[in-house]
Design a protein around this motif. Structure first.
Motif, PDB file in Angstrom:
ATOM      1  N   MET A 111       0.763  -1.031  -0.011  1.00  0.00           N
ATOM      2  CA  MET A 111       0.141  -0.040  -0.038  1.00  0.00           C
ATOM      3  C   MET A 111       0.889   0.898  -0.107  1.00  0.00           C
ATOM      4  O   MET A 111       1.756   0.944   1.146  1.00  0.00           O
ATOM      5  CB  MET A 111      -1.202   0.032   1.187  1.00  0.00           C
ATOM      6  N   ASN A 112       0.647   2.109  -1.042  1.00  0.00           N
ATOM      7  CA  ASN A 112       1.335   3.257  -0.661  1.00  0.00           C
ATOM      8  C   ASN A 112       1.104   3.806   0.839  1.00  0.00           C
ATOM      9  O   ASN A 112      -0.158   4.366   0.657  1.00  0.00           O
ATOM     10  CB  ASN A 112       1.005   4.051  -2.104  1.00  0.00           C
ATOM     11  N   ASP A 113       2.527   5.053   0.620  1.00  0.00           N
ATOM     12  CA  ASP A 113       2.057   6.558   2.008  1.00  0.00           C
ATOM     13  C   ASP A 113       0.850   7.052   1.367  1.00  0.00           C
ATOM     14  O   ASP A 113       0.296   7.241   2.649  1.00  0.00           O
ATOM     15  CB  ASP A 113       3.272   6.558   1.948  1.00  0.00           C
ATOM     16  N   TYR A 114       0.766   7.530   0.160  1.00  0.00           N
ATOM     17  CA  TYR A 114      -0.921   8.085  -0.080  1.00  0.00           C
ATOM     18  C   TYR A 114      -1.762   8.189   0.477  1.00  0.00           C
ATOM     19  O   TYR A 114      -2.704   8.781   1.380  1.00  0.00           O
ATOM     20  CB  TYR A 114      -0.504   8.818  -1.259  1.00  0.00           C
ATOM     21  N   VAL A 115      -2.119   6.349  -0.022  1.00  0.00           N
ATOM     22  CA  VAL A 115      -3.565   5.737   0.524  1.00  0.00           C
ATOM     23  C   VAL A 115      -3.523   5.985   1.716  1.00  0.00           C
ATOM     24  O   VAL A 115      -4.603   5.840   2.507  1.00  0.00           O
ATOM     25  CB  VAL A 115      -3.781   4.502  -0.533  1.00  0.00           C
ATOM     26  N   GLN A 116      -2.326   5.168   2.536  1.00  0.00           N
ATOM     27  CA  GLN A 116      -2.489   5.513   4.327  1.00  0.00           C
ATOM     28  C   GLN A 116      -3.433   6.254   4.751  1.00  0.00           C
ATOM     29  O   GLN A 116      -3.154   6.518   5.747  1.00  0.00           O
ATOM     30  CB  GLN A 116      -1.183   4.779   4.586  1.00  0.00           C
ATOM     31  N   ALA A 117      -2.446   7.768   4.252  1.00  0.00           N
ATOM     32  CA  ALA A 117      -2.806   9.182   4.812  1.00  0.00           C
ATOM     33  C   ALA A 117      -3.829   9.188   4.482  1.00  0.00           C
ATOM     34  O   ALA A 117      -4.655  10.057   5.525  1.00  0.00           O
ATOM     35  CB  ALA A 117      -1.698  10.238   4.084  1.00  0.00           C
ATOM     36  N   ILE A 118      -4.613   9.306   3.821  1.00  0.00           N
ATOM     37  CA  ILE A 118      -6.380   9.498   3.631  1.00  0.00           C
ATOM     38  C   ILE A 118      -6.757   8.685   4.529  1.00  0.00           C
ATOM     39  O   ILE A 118      -7.703   9.440   5.209  1.00  0.00           O
ATOM     40  CB  ILE A 118      -6.673   9.334   2.469  1.00  0.00           C
ATOM     41  N   LYS A 119      -6.450   7.203   4.586  1.00  0.00           N
ATOM     42  CA  LYS A 119      -7.286   6.122   5.851  1.00  0.00           C
ATOM     43  C   LYS A 119      -7.001   6.723   6.995  1.00  0.00           C
ATOM     44  O   LYS A 119      -7.511   6.908   7.648  1.00  0.00           O
ATOM     45  CB  LYS A 119      -6.524   5.208   5.059  1.00  0.00           C
ATOM     46  N   ASN A 120      -5.823   7.460   7.051  1.00  0.00           N
ATOM     47  CA  ASN A 120      -5.744   7.992   8.893  1.00  0.00           C
ATOM     48  C   ASN A 120      -6.783   8.990   8.732  1.00  0.00           C
ATOM     49  O   ASN A 120      -6.682   9.436   9.835  1.00  0.00           O
ATOM     50  CB  ASN A 120      -4.199   8.078   8.824  1.00  0.00           C
ATOM     51  N   GLN A 121      -6.280   9.819   7.849  1.00  0.00           N
ATOM     52  CA  GLN A 121      -7.363  11.191   8.049  1.00  0.00           C
ATOM     53  C   GLN A 121      -8.483  10.961   7.699  1.00  0.00           C
ATOM     54  O   GLN A 121      -9.649  11.273   9.124  1.00  0.00           O
ATOM     55  CB  GLN A 121      -7.127  11.928   6.862  1.00  0.00           C
ATOM     56  N   ALA A 122      -9.524   9.680   7.369  1.00  0.00           N
ATOM     57  CA  ALA A 122     -10.631   9.195   7.925  1.00  0.00           C
ATOM     58  C   ALA A 122     -11.124   8.938   8.946  1.00  0.00           C
ATOM     59  O   ALA A 122     -11.551   9.245   9.199  1.00  0.00           O
ATOM     60  CB  ALA A 122     -11.023   8.354   6.331  1.00  0.00           C
ATOM     61  N   VAL A 123     -10.200   8.089   9.192  1.00  0.00           N
ATOM     62  CA  VAL A 123     -10.097   7.912  10.790  1.00  0.00           C
ATOM     63  C   VAL A 123     -10.036   9.014  11.576  1.00  0.00           C
ATOM     64  O   VAL A 123     -10.975   8.928  12.552  1.00  0.00           O
ATOM     65  CB  VAL A 123      -9.148   6.698  11.139  1.00  0.00           C
ATOM     66  N   ALA A 124      -9.392   9.952  11.382  1.00  0.00           N
ATOM     67  CA  ALA A 124      -9.572  11.242  12.786  1.00  0.00           C
ATOM     68  C   ALA A 124     -10.605  11.938  12.491  1.00  0.00           C
ATOM     69  O   ALA A 124     -11.118  12.353  13.331  1.00  0.00           O
ATOM     70  CB  ALA A 124      -8.471  11.986  12.288  1.00  0.00           C
ATOM     71  N   MET A 125     -11.396  11.663  11.324  1.00  0.00           N
ATOM     72  CA  MET A 125     -12.187  12.758  11.243  1.00  0.00           C
ATOM     73  C   MET A 125     -13.564  12.009  10.781  1.00  0.00           C
ATOM     74  O   MET A 125     -14.482  12.389  10.685  1.00  0.00           O
ATOM     75  CB  MET A 125     -11.997  12.902  10.061  1.00  0.00           C
ATOM     76  N   ASN A 126     -13.678  11.200  11.481  1.00  0.00           N
ATOM     77  CA  ASN A 126     -15.292   9.431  11.376  1.00  0.00           C
ATOM     78  C   ASN A 126     -15.946  10.248  12.270  1.00  0.00           C
ATOM     79  O   ASN A 126     -15.984  11.047  13.134  1.00  0.00           O
ATOM     80  CB  ASN A 126     -14.510   8.087  12.143  1.00  0.00           C
ATOM     81  N   GLY A 127     -17.195  10.833  11.663  1.00  0.00           N
ATOM     82  CA  GLY A 127     -18.376  11.052  12.261  1.00  0.00           C
ATOM     83  C   GLY A 127     -18.716  12.298  12.468  1.00  0.00           C
ATOM     84  O   GLY A 127     -19.297  13.228  12.785  1.00  0.00           O
ATOM     85  N   GLN A 128     -17.657  13.304  11.325  1.00  0.00           N
ATOM     86  CA  GLN A 128     -17.606  14.620  11.315  1.00  0.00           C
ATOM     87  C   GLN A 128     -18.154  14.929   9.970  1.00  0.00           C
ATOM     88  O   GLN A 128     -18.571  14.683   9.258  1.00  0.00           O
ATOM     89  CB  GLN A 128     -16.219  15.243  11.834  1.00  0.00           C
ATOM     90  N   THR A 129     -18.113  15.826   9.267  1.00  0.00           N
ATOM     91  CA  THR A 129     -19.110  16.643   8.558  1.00  0.00           C
ATOM     92  C   THR A 129     -17.817  17.025   7.606  1.00  0.00           C
ATOM     93  O   THR A 129     -16.844  18.659   8.667  1.00  0.00           O
ATOM     94  CB  THR A 129     -19.428  18.103   8.936  1.00  0.00           C
ATOM     95  N   VAL A 130     -17.666  16.971   6.606  1.00  0.00           N
ATOM     96  CA  VAL A 130     -16.583  16.740   5.845  1.00  0.00           C
ATOM     97  C   VAL A 130     -16.889  17.208   4.789  1.00  0.00           C
ATOM     98  O   VAL A 130     -17.866  16.899   3.897  1.00  0.00           O
ATOM     99  CB  VAL A 130     -15.631  15.814   5.925  1.00  0.00           C
TER     100      VAL A 130
END
Length: 73
Positions: A1-20
């Motif tokens: 898995m490339n670092d860019y996709v993992q960074a998006i996944k990490n951001q998604a985890v951090a913002m789960n449940g929020q308005t984005v």
């Protein structure tokens, strides 16, 4: 898995449940409530390859590798 996709996944985890605002590759964007959760596995964590953005009452499933950025909505 490339670092860019993992960074998006990490951001998604951090913002789960929020308005984005989810910016998609190609210039489109979705503004709504983000749903993205991980699951434990024996060695590490499972990060799903899709996230869900609910706009009004309609849920949109988006592949994480089609996302260019996730920001506060």
């Amino acid at each position: 898995m490339n670092d860019y996709v993992q960074a998006i996944k990490n951001q998604a985890v951090a913002m789960n449940g929020q308005t984005v605002v989810v910016n998609l590759i190609g210039g489109q964007s979705l503004t709504g409530t983000l749903a993205y959760t991980t699951a434990p596995k024996y060695y590490g964590t499972i990060y799903p390859d899709v996230l869900t953005v609910t706009v009004s009452t309609k849920a949109h499933t988006v592949r994480v590798d089609h996302v260019s950025a996730i920001g506060q909505g």
